[in-house]
Design a protein around this motif. Structure first.
Motif, PDB file in Angstrom:
ATOM      1  N   LEU A 290      48.590  66.439 -89.095  1.00  0.00           N
ATOM      2  CA  LEU A 290      48.822  67.590 -87.959  1.00  0.00           C
ATOM      3  C   LEU A 290      50.480  66.884 -87.304  1.00  0.00           C
ATOM      4  CD1 LEU A 290      47.734  69.095 -85.790  1.00  0.00           C
ATOM      5  CD2 LEU A 290      47.081  67.317 -84.513  1.00  0.00           C
ATOM      6  N   GLN A 291      50.637  65.865 -87.507  1.00  0.00           N
ATOM      7  CA  GLN A 291      52.259  65.631 -86.878  1.00  0.00           C
ATOM      8  C   GLN A 291      53.430  66.420 -87.920  1.00  0.00           C
ATOM      9  OE1 GLN A 291      52.910  63.636 -84.166  1.00  0.00           O
ATOM     10  NE2 GLN A 291      55.109  64.444 -84.527  1.00  0.00           N
ATOM     11  N   ALA A 292      52.956  66.302 -89.096  1.00  0.00           N
ATOM     12  CA  ALA A 292      53.846  66.793 -90.211  1.00  0.00           C
ATOM     13  C   ALA A 292      53.880  68.290 -90.033  1.00  0.00           C
ATOM     14  CB  ALA A 292      53.357  66.303 -91.637  1.00  0.00           C
ATOM     15  N   LEU A 293      52.442  68.906 -90.013  1.00  0.00           N
ATOM     16  CA  LEU A 293      52.477  70.333 -89.734  1.00  0.00           C
ATOM     17  C   LEU A 293      53.266  70.804 -88.516  1.00  0.00           C
ATOM     18  CD1 LEU A 293      51.136  73.070 -90.612  1.00  0.00           C
ATOM     19  CD2 LEU A 293      49.211  72.592 -89.348  1.00  0.00           C
ATOM     20  N   CYS A 294      53.209  70.231 -87.381  1.00  0.00           N
ATOM     21  CA  CYS A 294      53.794  70.421 -86.169  1.00  0.00           C
ATOM     22  C   CYS A 294      55.188  70.315 -86.297  1.00  0.00           C
ATOM     23  CB  CYS A 294      53.207  69.733 -85.150  1.00  0.00           C
ATOM     24  SG  CYS A 294      51.420  70.271 -84.501  1.00  0.00           S
ATOM     25  N   ALA A 330      45.347  66.039 -79.386  1.00  0.00           N
ATOM     26  CA  ALA A 330      46.162  65.201 -79.952  1.00  0.00           C
ATOM     27  C   ALA A 330      47.458  64.738 -79.169  1.00  0.00           C
ATOM     28  CB  ALA A 330      46.703  65.578 -81.662  1.00  0.00           C
ATOM     29  N   ILE A 331      47.760  65.876 -78.437  1.00  0.00           N
ATOM     30  CA  ILE A 331      48.926  65.451 -77.429  1.00  0.00           C
ATOM     31  C   ILE A 331      48.351  64.652 -76.336  1.00  0.00           C
ATOM     32  CG2 ILE A 331      50.141  66.786 -75.660  1.00  0.00           C
ATOM     33  CD1 ILE A 331      50.124  69.415 -77.251  1.00  0.00           C
ATOM     34  N   LEU A 332      47.384  64.666 -75.790  1.00  0.00           N
ATOM     35  CA  LEU A 332      46.727  63.720 -74.760  1.00  0.00           C
ATOM     36  C   LEU A 332      46.668  62.528 -75.199  1.00  0.00           C
ATOM     37  CD1 LEU A 332      44.095  66.106 -72.902  1.00  0.00           C
ATOM     38  CD2 LEU A 332      46.448  65.891 -72.297  1.00  0.00           C
ATOM     39  N   SER A 333      46.409  62.225 -76.767  1.00  0.00           N
ATOM     40  CA  SER A 333      46.449  60.797 -77.386  1.00  0.00           C
ATOM     41  C   SER A 333      47.424  60.388 -77.668  1.00  0.00           C
ATOM     42  CB  SER A 333      45.193  61.020 -78.305  1.00  0.00           C
ATOM     43  OG  SER A 333      45.859  61.996 -79.329  1.00  0.00           O
ATOM     44  N   VAL A 334      48.487  60.936 -77.512  1.00  0.00           N
ATOM     45  CA  VAL A 334      49.850  60.170 -78.207  1.00  0.00           C
ATOM     46  C   VAL A 334      50.407  59.292 -76.947  1.00  0.00           C
ATOM     47  CG1 VAL A 334      52.297  60.571 -78.728  1.00  0.00           C
ATOM     48  CG2 VAL A 334      50.254  62.262 -79.611  1.00  0.00           C
ATOM     49  N   LEU A 360      60.014  58.015 -80.115  1.00  0.00           N
ATOM     50  CA  LEU A 360      58.829  58.762 -79.277  1.00  0.00           C
ATOM     51  C   LEU A 360      59.176  60.405 -79.061  1.00  0.00           C
ATOM     52  CD1 LEU A 360      58.730  55.762 -76.494  1.00  0.00           C
ATOM     53  CD2 LEU A 360      57.296  56.141 -78.418  1.00  0.00           C
ATOM     54  N   SER A 361      60.329  60.625 -79.019  1.00  0.00           N
ATOM     55  CA  SER A 361      60.484  62.074 -78.930  1.00  0.00           C
ATOM     56  C   SER A 361      60.036  62.908 -80.084  1.00  0.00           C
ATOM     57  CB  SER A 361      62.156  62.498 -78.607  1.00  0.00           C
ATOM     58  OG  SER A 361      62.576  61.764 -77.461  1.00  0.00           O
ATOM     59  N   PRO A 366      57.471  67.736 -80.712  1.00  0.00           N
ATOM     60  CA  PRO A 366      57.029  69.103 -81.806  1.00  0.00           C
ATOM     61  C   PRO A 366      55.598  69.299 -81.434  1.00  0.00           C
ATOM     62  CG  PRO A 366      58.188  67.162 -83.026  1.00  0.00           C
ATOM     63  CD  PRO A 366      58.119  66.690 -81.582  1.00  0.00           C
ATOM     64  N   LEU A 367      54.670  68.359 -81.101  1.00  0.00           N
ATOM     65  CA  LEU A 367      53.482  68.887 -80.904  1.00  0.00           C
ATOM     66  C   LEU A 367      53.394  69.781 -79.565  1.00  0.00           C
ATOM     67  CD1 LEU A 367      51.492  65.367 -81.440  1.00  0.00           C
ATOM     68  CD2 LEU A 367      51.882  67.114 -82.926  1.00  0.00           C
ATOM     69  N   LEU A 368      53.930  69.266 -78.543  1.00  0.00           N
ATOM     70  CA  LEU A 368      53.851  69.757 -77.062  1.00  0.00           C
ATOM     71  C   LEU A 368      54.579  71.335 -77.363  1.00  0.00           C
ATOM     72  CD1 LEU A 368      53.246  70.043 -74.145  1.00  0.00           C
ATOM     73  CD2 LEU A 368      54.935  68.708 -73.610  1.00  0.00           C
TER      74      LEU A 368
END
Length: 826
Positions: A290-294, A330-334, A360-361, A366-368
């Protein structure tokens, strides 16, 4: 020079002798290739490394002879490589299992010795010039060289050795695909590779989760280059101004690189590739995937202002509710781990305005940014029945809205706090930026990895996050789903008693751009006044971008303070004693509108901020008794506004709820109707300037046009204009039968003063039938026609009253947002 020529000739002769000796040896080996292959894979181990070594010598001799400009034949070395690296030959002699092991060992040795690099040299020098891309080899030699590329690549698909696969594919990319494309690679190798049945490799299947992750990570790396293409403005600093962002756009000087990137974009937009990628992502629950896709999506979003409509991958993800729910979770869990061992969500870190390191950025931005962009697009397409999940309204679908209203309450609060934190990050407590030379001298060349990319990333995040919060707030204003006081932030302190702190020239505000730092001020800019403090800049940005986080009462007080300050500058204290500059106006009571329209035109009275003294004339043509000390003027202004907005005059109509909106057919009443709407707007602006409370029941969609950044509104506002058409369009959206049976086309019928007129919603619309495929386009075009196209000229002229009334001494959007909201609540 003669000595150098002789030395070069001796070197060529020596190399030629070694090459001829190698040719003779290769010919002898080729005659016994069956026995040598069996010998190499038996107990006789020396031949196991001798054969790869001989193949490597042949590769080296061929590249050496090419570099020396020799015209000797390459047939024998190429035949040597063909025989001993051919899958068919080895399988016939050794069998499948042993052949795979033998070729894996051989190609591993050759690749480590620079096999693909040598093949690239042969391609660049031996493939003839080409006119256009073609997968067909132009010569037999080109076909042989292409086979040298595909043999190890085809072996990857038939073996399970992951180390070998990684070695082959990495070397292929590093030496064939990654370097600057030459003509043979661009016009022959790339088309030929794309024509192979093995390309692209299947991803997302069982056991290939790592391959999916690698593919997405590779895409994330490659799509960074798209941001360098000059295809649009990237990462606008916000909607507050339209200043150019060209200084943030690294441009590609090489046209060939630009063309290659444009071709890659077309491949990335291929429907089949996007569908396969989304299917593979749906089957994977790995957060790293998911991180790579975002990261891929984020690179595309930053590359172009309209990327979400440009790239198929983005707008297909926007309409996957399950993906949006998964992404928000996923955003809330980072989180990050503090020095005390506790986990702190990165959203909270941003909300507090705390700077983060690059690592951390890259985890949270990217997710947000992707979530805000995709969810904003989805919200635009959802009508109120879908957004609020109304079961009693037509067009309701339980599967289109990814979040329940209770979840949106907490989400909006979190995003609001994130926006406020981004404002603090955008304008940090720091001195103006120093020159690049000074920074390099103090911190060194590696002090900042890439300030342009970082600025684009954070500016884009600020833009899309604020945009989403505005959309959600607009929904809540139209139909509340958040508790009272939900949008108000108690952290913002507005200096209500000091309006002068907000009096800033618009040109001065351009020095304060989110995440850009403070550039050096010119002498002319400093003469306009001292630079603003960080607190003042942040407050101005919040009032400009997120005015609703400040209570309405405070905004009204600020607005009134600004008006009072402006009155002192233009009217002064002498106006209370019937002195000083003023506007002397004499109008007939029976012809208030006509006389005022003529005498208060911009040509006669360019500045309405002056004190206005009115003399009314009765029906008999005599002046009415009394001196205007303010009361007559307020009576005149109130009566004039009632006359302006009287539906019988024809400039405004009323809806079925008795709400006012501009008349779409006003062109049949007055040819110069824009001047009339401009005049009415000026009078309304004067009423706001004089703090006169007026009762004008504007329709919701018309208020949205006045308050919003843009004059156009969408289908969600159609209910306030014509609820019948709105419900019919919702019914058409979810109609389960064949829409073609309804006999609709892309036209609309208007009844103007008893005359029926048909207009096309799009060019050739009379010949385009509405079907199940294009009905969504028809719905939006119909709503756009009713809400925007029919009234665009009227609304644009009406909104122009601002500059003629307010002057230019304080910020445009803060003044209008406060003033118009005051009007809306009256």
């Amino acid at each position: 020079m003669w000595v150098c020529q002789e030395k070069h000739k001796s070197v060529v002769n020596a190399v030629g002798m070694r090459y001829l000796r190698n040719v003779w040896l290769s010919q002898c080996i080729l005659k016994q290739h069956d026995k040598l292959l069996v010998e190499a894979n038996s107990s006789n181990k020396p031949w196991l490394w001798r054969l790869p070594r001989l193949l490597h010598l042949n590769m080296c001799h061929m590249t050496t002879m090419i570099n020396l400009g020799s015209r000797d034949s390459l047939a024998v070395p190429l035949r040597m490589l063909e025989v001993f690296t051919s899958w068919e030959t080895c399988r016939r002699i050794l069998g499948d299992s042993i052949a795979a092991t033998h070729l894996t060992h051989t190609f591993t040795f050759l690749v480590h010795k620079g096999y693909f690099q040598q093949v690239r040299c042969l391609l660049d020098n031996k493939v003839p010039p080409l006119l256009e891309p073609s997968p067909t080899p132009p010569t037999p030699l080109a076909s042989c060289l292409f086979d040298m590329i595909t043999r190890p690549v085809n072996l990857v698909t038939s073996v399970t050795n992951t180390e070998f696969s990684d070695l082959i594919l990495r070397s292929l990319c590093r030496h064939i695909l990654a370097p600057q494309f030459t003509e043979p690679v661009q016009l022959f190798v790339i088309p030929a590779l794309s024509a192979l049945p093995q390309f692209p490799f299947p991803i997302g299947e069982s056991g290939n989760g790592g391959l999916l992750l690698g593919f997405l990570q590779l895409l994330a790396s490659l799509t960074k280059n798209i941001t360098k293409m000059n295809i649009g403005r990237a990462a606008s600093s916000g909607s507050a101004n339209n200043d150019s962002d060209d200084e943030l756009e690294p441009k590609l000087e090489n046209n060939a690189q630009t063309q290659v990137l444009e071709q890659c974009v077309e491949m990335l937009n291929d429907s089949g590739r996007v569908a396969n990628l989304l299917l593979a992502v749906d089957q994977s629950q790995d957060p790293i995937v998911l991180q790579a896709l975002c990261q891929v999506c984020h690179n595309l979003l930053v590359s172009h202002n309209h990327a979400i409509h440009k790239y198929r991958l983005l707008y297909m993800l926007a309409f996957k509710p399950t993906f949006l729910r998964h992404l928000w979770t996923a955003i809330l869990s980072v989180c990050q781990t503090s020095i005390f061992g506790s986990e702190t969500p990165l959203l909270h870190v941003i909300s507090r305005g705390i700077p983060m390191c690059a690592e951390l950025s890259d985890r949270i931005v990217p997710l947000l940014a992707v979530f805000c962009s995709l969810f904003s697009l989805l919200i635009v397409t959802l009508h109120d029945a879908e957004f609020y999940s109304d079961e009693n309204l037509p067009g309701t679908s339980q599967h289109t809205m990814p979040f329940q209203l209770s979840e949106l309450v907490s989400m909006t609060f979190t995003l609001k706090e994130v926006c406020l934190g981004l404002v603090e990050l955008a304008f940090p407590d720091s001195r103006p930026s120093v020159t690049d030379g000074y920074r390099m001298a103090v911190h060194g060349r590696d002090s900042d990895s890439n300030p342009i990319e970082n600025t684009q990333m954070w500016a884009h995040l600020f833009k899309v996050t604020v945009g989403l919060v505005r959309q959600l707030h607009g929904r809540d204003i139209r139909r509340a789903f958040c508790p009272e006081g939900h949008w108000i932030s108690k952290q913002i302190m507005i200096p209500v008693g000091r309006p002068s702190e907000f009096i800033v020239r618009r040109s001065h505000l351009r020095n304060y751009r989110p995440f850009r730092g403070l550039r050096a001020f010119t002498r002319e800019e400093l003469e306009e006044g001292p630079p603003l403090s960080t607190k003042e800049v942040r407050t101005m940005t919040i009032l400009r971008e997120l005015p609703f986080v400040v209570s309405f009462q405070e905004r009204v007080l600020v607005f009134q303070g600004l008006i009072l300050k402006d009155k002192m500058e233009h009217q002064g204290d002498h106006s209370h004693f019937m002195q000083g500059p003023s506007i002397q106006l004499s109008v007939r009571r029976s012809y208030l509108y006509e006389d005022s329209f003529d005498k208060l035109s911009p040509e006669n009275e360019p500045d309405l901020r002056l004190k206005m003294r009115v003399q009314l004339v009765n029906v008999a043509g005599l002046d009415e008794a009394g001196v205007d000390g303010g009361g007559v003027f307020r009576e005149f202004l109130s009566e004039l506004l009632k006359t302006c907005f009287d539906p019988n005059r024809g400039f405004f109509r009323i809806t079925k709820d008795n709400m006012l909106h501009p008349n779409p057919s006003v062109h049949l009443i007055a040819d110069n109707f824009p001047r009339h709407y401009f005049f009415i707007g000026r009078i309304l602006g004067k009423a706001l300037y004089e703090n006169l409370l007026v009762e004008l029941p504007f329709a919701d969609f018309f208020l949205s046009k006045l308050v919003g950044e843009h004059s156009d509104v969408d289908i969600h506002h159609l209910a306030s204009l014509d609820p019948v058409i709105y419900r019919n369009l919702l019914f058409l959206k979810t109609y389960e039968g064949d829409v073609a049976d309804l006999g609709l086309d892309f036209t609309v019928m208007n009844d103007e003063l008893g005359e029926t007129r048909v207009e096309e919603l799009k060019p050739g619309g009379a010949n385009i039938q509405v079907t199940n495929i294009n009905r969504i386009e028809y719905i939006h075009l119909m709503a756009d026609y009713k809400l925007n196209r029919q009234m665009r000229a009227q609304c644009n002229a009406f909104k122009q009253f601002v500059d003629s009334t307010k002057g230019r001494s304080y910020d445009y959007r803060m003044n209008i947002a406060i003033g118009r909201l005051k009007l809306a609540t009256s």
